[in-house]
Design an enzyme around this catalytic site. Structure first.
Site, PDB file in Angstrom:
ATOM      1  N   LEU A  17      74.455 115.716  79.906  1.00  0.00           N
ATOM      2  CA  LEU A  17      74.533 114.676  78.871  1.00  0.00           C
ATOM      3  C   LEU A  17      75.312 115.176  77.651  1.00  0.00           C
ATOM      4  O   LEU A  17      76.123 114.443  77.079  1.00  0.00           O
ATOM      5  CB  LEU A  17      73.123 114.230  78.463  1.00  0.00           C
ATOM      6  CG  LEU A  17      72.242 113.688  79.600  1.00  0.00           C
ATOM      7  CD1 LEU A  17      70.898 113.205  79.050  1.00  0.00           C
ATOM      8  CD2 LEU A  17      72.944 112.556  80.347  1.00  0.00           C
ATOM      9  N   ASP A  36      75.720 126.428  73.169  1.00  0.00           N
ATOM     10  CA  ASP A  36      75.041 126.477  74.465  1.00  0.00           C
ATOM     11  C   ASP A  36      74.882 127.934  74.870  1.00  0.00           C
ATOM     12  O   ASP A  36      75.598 128.811  74.380  1.00  0.00           O
ATOM     13  CB  ASP A  36      75.882 125.700  75.510  1.00  0.00           C
ATOM     14  CG  ASP A  36      75.069 125.227  76.703  1.00  0.00           C
ATOM     15  OD1 ASP A  36      74.493 126.079  77.410  1.00  0.00           O
ATOM     16  OD2 ASP A  36      74.991 124.012  76.939  1.00  0.00           O
ATOM     17  N   ASP A  59      71.622 130.297  71.103  1.00  0.00           N
ATOM     18  CA  ASP A  59      70.277 129.921  71.534  1.00  0.00           C
ATOM     19  C   ASP A  59      69.715 129.024  70.433  1.00  0.00           C
ATOM     20  O   ASP A  59      69.594 129.460  69.279  1.00  0.00           O
ATOM     21  CB  ASP A  59      69.417 131.181  71.709  1.00  0.00           C
ATOM     22  CG  ASP A  59      68.054 130.860  72.294  1.00  0.00           C
ATOM     23  OD1 ASP A  59      67.622 129.694  72.201  1.00  0.00           O
ATOM     24  OD2 ASP A  59      67.411 131.780  72.836  1.00  0.00           O
ATOM     25  N   CYS A  86      71.254 118.105  72.527  1.00  0.00           N
ATOM     26  CA  CYS A  86      71.034 117.838  73.954  1.00  0.00           C
ATOM     27  C   CYS A  86      70.444 119.033  74.702  1.00  0.00           C
ATOM     28  O   CYS A  86      70.042 118.882  75.853  1.00  0.00           O
ATOM     29  CB  CYS A  86      72.339 117.451  74.644  1.00  0.00           C
ATOM     30  SG  CYS A  86      72.795 115.738  74.423  1.00  0.00           S
ATOM     31  N   TYR A 161      56.675 119.292  78.947  1.00  0.00           N
ATOM     32  CA  TYR A 161      57.928 118.558  78.729  1.00  0.00           C
ATOM     33  C   TYR A 161      57.655 117.268  77.951  1.00  0.00           C
ATOM     34  O   TYR A 161      58.333 116.960  76.960  1.00  0.00           O
ATOM     35  CB  TYR A 161      58.570 118.256  80.082  1.00  0.00           C
ATOM     36  CG  TYR A 161      59.923 117.609  80.005  1.00  0.00           C
ATOM     37  CD1 TYR A 161      61.043 118.330  79.606  1.00  0.00           C
ATOM     38  CD2 TYR A 161      60.099 116.264  80.347  1.00  0.00           C
ATOM     39  CE1 TYR A 161      62.300 117.735  79.543  1.00  0.00           C
ATOM     40  CE2 TYR A 161      61.340 115.664  80.291  1.00  0.00           C
ATOM     41  CZ  TYR A 161      62.437 116.403  79.884  1.00  0.00           C
ATOM     42  OH  TYR A 161      63.681 115.806  79.815  1.00  0.00           O
ATOM     43  N   LYS A 165      58.963 116.221  74.190  1.00  0.00           N
ATOM     44  CA  LYS A 165      59.824 115.051  73.983  1.00  0.00           C
ATOM     45  C   LYS A 165      59.129 113.998  73.115  1.00  0.00           C
ATOM     46  O   LYS A 165      59.783 113.303  72.332  1.00  0.00           O
ATOM     47  CB  LYS A 165      60.237 114.468  75.339  1.00  0.00           C
ATOM     48  CG  LYS A 165      61.100 115.415  76.176  1.00  0.00           C
ATOM     49  CD  LYS A 165      62.390 115.786  75.481  1.00  0.00           C
ATOM     50  CE  LYS A 165      63.389 116.502  76.368  1.00  0.00           C
ATOM     51  NZ  LYS A 165      64.645 116.819  75.674  1.00  0.00           N
ATOM     52  N   THR A 196      72.837 114.498  86.301  1.00  0.00           N
ATOM     53  CA  THR A 196      73.416 115.679  85.641  1.00  0.00           C
ATOM     54  C   THR A 196      73.113 116.906  86.510  1.00  0.00           C
ATOM     55  O   THR A 196      72.335 116.823  87.461  1.00  0.00           O
ATOM     56  CB  THR A 196      72.780 115.900  84.253  1.00  0.00           C
ATOM     57  OG1 THR A 196      71.425 116.327  84.449  1.00  0.00           O
ATOM     58  CG2 THR A 196      72.820 114.656  83.400  1.00  0.00           C
TER      59      THR A 196
HETATM   60  N1  LIG Z   1      69.157 114.346  83.186  1.00  0.00           N
HETATM   61  C1  LIG Z   1      68.124 113.589  82.974  1.00  0.00           C
HETATM   62  O1  LIG Z   1      67.705 112.817  83.846  1.00  0.00           O
HETATM   63  C2  LIG Z   1      67.401 113.623  81.653  1.00  0.00           C
HETATM   64  C3  LIG Z   1      66.419 112.635  81.415  1.00  0.00           C
HETATM   65  C4  LIG Z   1      65.751 112.636  80.204  1.00  0.00           C
HETATM   66  C5  LIG Z   1      66.048 113.584  79.248  1.00  0.00           C
HETATM   67  N2  LIG Z   1      66.993 114.525  79.503  1.00  0.00           N
HETATM   68  C6  LIG Z   1      67.255 115.507  78.448  1.00  0.00           C
HETATM   69  O2  LIG Z   1      68.638 115.512  78.164  1.00  0.00           O
HETATM   70  C7  LIG Z   1      69.018 116.796  77.698  1.00  0.00           C
HETATM   71  C8  LIG Z   1      70.217 117.256  78.502  1.00  0.00           C
HETATM   72  O3  LIG Z   1      69.833 117.341  79.870  1.00  0.00           O
HETATM   73  P1  LIG Z   1      70.895 117.455  81.054  1.00  0.00           P
HETATM   74  O4  LIG Z   1      70.381 116.634  82.156  1.00  0.00           O
HETATM   75  O5  LIG Z   1      72.254 117.237  80.526  1.00  0.00           O
HETATM   76  O6  LIG Z   1      70.638 118.997  81.455  1.00  0.00           O
HETATM   77  P2  LIG Z   1      71.644 120.183  81.787  1.00  0.00           P
HETATM   78  O7  LIG Z   1      70.804 121.247  82.371  1.00  0.00           O
HETATM   79  O8  LIG Z   1      72.830 119.667  82.538  1.00  0.00           O
HETATM   80  O9  LIG Z   1      72.151 120.636  80.323  1.00  0.00           O
HETATM   81  C9  LIG Z   1      71.315 121.268  79.425  1.00  0.00           C
HETATM   82  C10 LIG Z   1      72.133 122.316  78.690  1.00  0.00           C
HETATM   83  O10 LIG Z   1      71.272 122.915  77.706  1.00  0.00           O
HETATM   84  C11 LIG Z   1      71.565 124.295  77.662  1.00  0.00           C
HETATM   85  N3  LIG Z   1      70.433 125.027  77.107  1.00  0.00           N
HETATM   86  C12 LIG Z   1      69.210 125.223  77.648  1.00  0.00           C
HETATM   87  N4  LIG Z   1      68.445 125.989  76.843  1.00  0.00           N
HETATM   88  C13 LIG Z   1      69.197 126.269  75.762  1.00  0.00           C
HETATM   89  C14 LIG Z   1      68.972 127.023  74.571  1.00  0.00           C
HETATM   90  N5  LIG Z   1      67.797 127.656  74.337  1.00  0.00           N
HETATM   91  N6  LIG Z   1      69.969 127.093  73.660  1.00  0.00           N
HETATM   92  C15 LIG Z   1      71.166 126.493  73.881  1.00  0.00           C
HETATM   93  N7  LIG Z   1      71.436 125.773  74.983  1.00  0.00           N
HETATM   94  C16 LIG Z   1      70.466 125.678  75.917  1.00  0.00           C
HETATM   95  C17 LIG Z   1      71.860 124.680  79.102  1.00  0.00           C
HETATM   96  O11 LIG Z   1      72.610 125.886  79.184  1.00  0.00           O
HETATM   97  C18 LIG Z   1      72.640 123.459  79.581  1.00  0.00           C
HETATM   98  O12 LIG Z   1      74.041 123.627  79.408  1.00  0.00           O
HETATM   99  C19 LIG Z   1      67.777 117.701  77.844  1.00  0.00           C
HETATM  100  O13 LIG Z   1      67.143 117.778  76.586  1.00  0.00           O
HETATM  101  C20 LIG Z   1      66.921 116.929  78.831  1.00  0.00           C
HETATM  102  O14 LIG Z   1      65.551 117.207  78.645  1.00  0.00           O
HETATM  103  C21 LIG Z   1      67.676 114.572  80.684  1.00  0.00           C
END
Ligand SMILES: NC(=O)c1ccc[n+]([C@@H]2O[C@H](COP(=O)([O-])OP(=O)(O)OC[C@H]3O[C@@H](n4cnc5c(N)ncnc54)[C@H](O)[C@@H]3O)[C@@H](O)[C@H]2O)c1
Length: 255
Positions: A17, A36, A59, A86, A161, A165, A196
């Site tokens: 995202l 990231d 981080d 994100c 989680y 959230k 994703t």
């Molecule tokens: N994909 C879904 O269905 C979904 C649904 C609801 C919420 N979300 C939320 O959307 C956000 C993005 O999710 P996504 O699906 O794109 O996941 P993703 O795993 O593709 O991307 C998450 C990114 O966050 C980075 N990350 C993790 N921990 C970190 C830290 N401590 N510091 C810096 N970067 C860090 C990871 O390296 C990764 O690049 C998240 O917060 C997730 O909880 C996703």
């Protein structure tokens, strides 16, 4: 906030995202710093961007990491006026499994990255953005957080989680109220299930089944649909202090 004027920091911007948001900003003429942990993907995106993107390995829970990333973004763009939070993790874990009670460290890890990380970036970015001059809409900045539908209907195994959230949803209004004095808007998006890398490890059949849980459209969300809402929030100054579900009317079942 016009996208072409965005000088953004995007946490989790190397993937999923956050990656879609970075793409949207760059295509619209804006600039962004990807914050990231994933240096390989982040550096590749920055190298391919023709100068619109920088990557800073960060981080989100580290004070020095985030301060230094903000400083690098300000050095590159002259200011920051947009924050898209994100970065997040979602390892499930039941309160009580065959292995015993969920280790407290597992619960704390999720809350720390998702909630404390979002707050850490927010507080340090606000301290920077209060230095901005006002844009044509009288704004100094916009912050967009990422919660989840799990904030409202978390499933079994999602205590940590869902708690993280729900807290992001809960702090949206108080932070928006406080930041009104600084002309900074604060919004949160609560996505349903999006296609994703987070879901990439699942078999195709499982991904299809997840998509079908949404009443309409009965499919996984596309990251560019999330980025489209981010773009609208940036550009619509009346959106502030609210949590928007983006989920095709999905209400998660208990498991
Ligand atoms: N994909 C879904 O269905 C979904 C649904 C609801 C919420 N979300 C939320 O959307 C956000 C993005 O999710 P996504 O699906 O794109 O996941 P993703 O795993 O593709 O991307 C998450 C990114 O966050 C980075 N990350 C993790 N921990 C970190 C830290 N401590 N510091 C810096 N970067 C860090 C990871 O390296 C990764 O690049 C998240 O917060 C997730 O909880 C996703």
């Amino acid at each position: 906030m016009k996208i072409k004027d965005c000088k953004a920091i995007v946490t989790g911007g190397a993937s999923g995202l956050g990656g879609a948001c970075v793409k949207k900003l760059v295509e619209g003429g804006g600039r962004a710093a990807i914050l990231d942990l994933d240096a390989a993907r982040g550096e590749k995106l920055a190298a391919e961007s023709g100068g619109s993107l920088i990557f800073v390995r960060t981080d989100v829970v580290g004070e020095q990491d985030v301060l230094s990333a903000i400083a690098k973004a300000v050095e590159a763009f002259g200011a920051i006026n947009t924050v898209i939070n994100c970065a997040g993790v979602g390892d499930p874990g039941k309160v009580l499994s065959k292995k015993g009670p969920l280790p407290l460290a597992a619960f704390e890890r999720i809350v720390r990255i998702n909630l404390v990380g979002t707050f850490n970036v927010t507080r340090l970015a606000v301290a920077q953005m209060v230095n901005n001059s006002y844009n044509d809409e009288g704004e100094r900045g916009v912050i967009i957080n990422t919660a989840s539908v799990a904030a409202f209907d978390g499933q079994i195994g999602q205590a940590a989680y869902a708690a993280s959230k729900a807290a992001i949803a809960g702090m949206t209004l108080p932070i928006a109220r406080e930041c009104a004095a600084y002309a900074i808007r604060v919004m949160t998006i609560a996505p349903g299930i999006f296609d994703t890398p987070l879901l990439a490890s699942l078999p195709e059949a499982a991904r299809d089944a997840l998509g079908k849980m949404a009443p309409f459209p009965s499919r996984l969300g596309r990251p560019d649909e999330f980025a489209a809402l981010v773009g609208h929030i940036l550009e619509n100054s009346m959106l502030n202090g609210e949590v928007i579900r983006l989920d095709g009317a999905l209400r998660m079942a208990p498991k």
